[in-house]
Design a protein around this motif. Sequence first.
Motif, mmCIF file in Angstrom:
data_model
loop_
_atom_site.group_PDB
_atom_site.id
_atom_site.type_symbol
_atom_site.label_atom_id
_atom_site.label_comp_id
_atom_site.label_asym_id
_atom_site.label_seq_id
_atom_site.Cartn_x
_atom_site.Cartn_y
_atom_site.Cartn_z
ATOM 1 N N LYS A 103 0.832 -1.210 0.000
ATOM 2 C CA LYS A 103 0.000 0.000 0.000
ATOM 3 C C LYS A 103 0.863 1.254 0.000
ATOM 4 O O LYS A 103 0.352 2.361 -0.092
ATOM 5 C CB LYS A 103 -0.912 0.010 1.230
ATOM 6 C CG LYS A 103 -1.833 -1.181 1.333
ATOM 7 C CD LYS A 103 -3.039 -0.989 0.472
ATOM 8 C CE LYS A 103 -4.030 -2.114 0.752
ATOM 9 N NZ LYS A 103 -4.684 -2.583 -0.417
ATOM 10 N N SER A 104 2.173 1.055 0.147
ATOM 11 C CA SER A 104 3.078 2.204 0.176
ATOM 12 C C SER A 104 4.339 1.881 -0.616
ATOM 13 O O SER A 104 4.620 0.732 -0.932
ATOM 14 C CB SER A 104 3.436 2.579 1.616
ATOM 15 O OG SER A 104 4.118 1.512 2.239
ATOM 16 N N ALA B 234 -0.227 7.739 -5.766
ATOM 17 C CA ALA B 234 -0.636 7.495 -4.380
ATOM 18 C C ALA B 234 -1.604 8.575 -3.913
ATOM 19 O O ALA B 234 -1.595 9.695 -4.425
ATOM 20 C CB ALA B 234 0.582 7.465 -3.460
ATOM 21 N N LYS B 235 -2.413 8.217 -2.928
ATOM 22 C CA LYS B 235 -3.361 9.178 -2.359
ATOM 23 C C LYS B 235 -2.634 10.305 -1.632
ATOM 24 O O LYS B 235 -3.095 11.431 -1.599
ATOM 25 C CB LYS B 235 -4.315 8.463 -1.399
ATOM 26 C CG LYS B 235 -5.238 7.490 -2.096
ATOM 27 C CD LYS B 235 -6.089 6.723 -1.104
ATOM 28 C CE LYS B 235 -6.899 5.666 -1.845
ATOM 29 N NZ LYS B 235 -7.590 4.759 -0.934
ATOM 30 N N GLY C 259 -0.818 4.918 0.340
ATOM 31 C CA GLY C 259 -2.101 4.643 -0.300
ATOM 32 C C GLY C 259 -1.945 4.562 -1.814
ATOM 33 O O GLY C 259 -2.572 5.316 -2.553
ATOM 34 N N THR D 119 -2.300 4.010 -5.582
ATOM 35 C CA THR D 119 -3.505 3.919 -6.403
ATOM 36 C C THR D 119 -3.388 2.828 -7.464
ATOM 37 O O THR D 119 -4.359 2.532 -8.149
ATOM 38 C CB THR D 119 -3.800 5.268 -7.084
ATOM 39 O OG1 THR D 119 -2.668 5.656 -7.865
ATOM 40 C CG2 THR D 119 -4.107 6.343 -6.047
#
Length: 163
Positions: free
Chosen positions: A41-42, A67-68, A113, A115
């Motif tokens: 996720k990172s 990424a968010k 986060g 994407t």
Amino acid sequence: MSFKNLSMAAIAVVALSAPAFAESVISVSDPFARVSTKMAKSGAAFMVISNTGDEADQLVSVSSDVAKKVELHTHEDDGNGVMKMMHVKDGFTIPAGGKHELARGADHVMFMGLTRSLAHGDEVTLTLSFEKAGDVILNVPVDLERKAGHEMQHKHGKMKVEN
């Protein structure tokens, strides 16, 4: 001097000085991005930022659509021998005539986060925002095969990079 002549003189001054203002003294070498696993996720990006100018500049922020949330991070010892990763709100100073390395286990760009997944050979578009130089847009390759101790050649000799 008439208004017309004054206007033409002002336009000439701006036109002749514009290339000097537009010329960037910031350059980036050896950029690459990594993730820890396929389901991560990172991720993070690393590079060497050089400043050939006569004044220091400040890398104040970074952005990417991969990424968010994208931040400038560093690692700091918590006093108990444990390294803690943290956001650096003021960014990083790139000294005049010098460089600043973003490396694993040290200062880096952090993607939180993700994407999309990042596979070896992909590219990540990254925008580095500097106080004086403005935005620098990079296409950063995803390199999942770099090993610790990777050596890069620079003008000033070899520099060992911990990956």
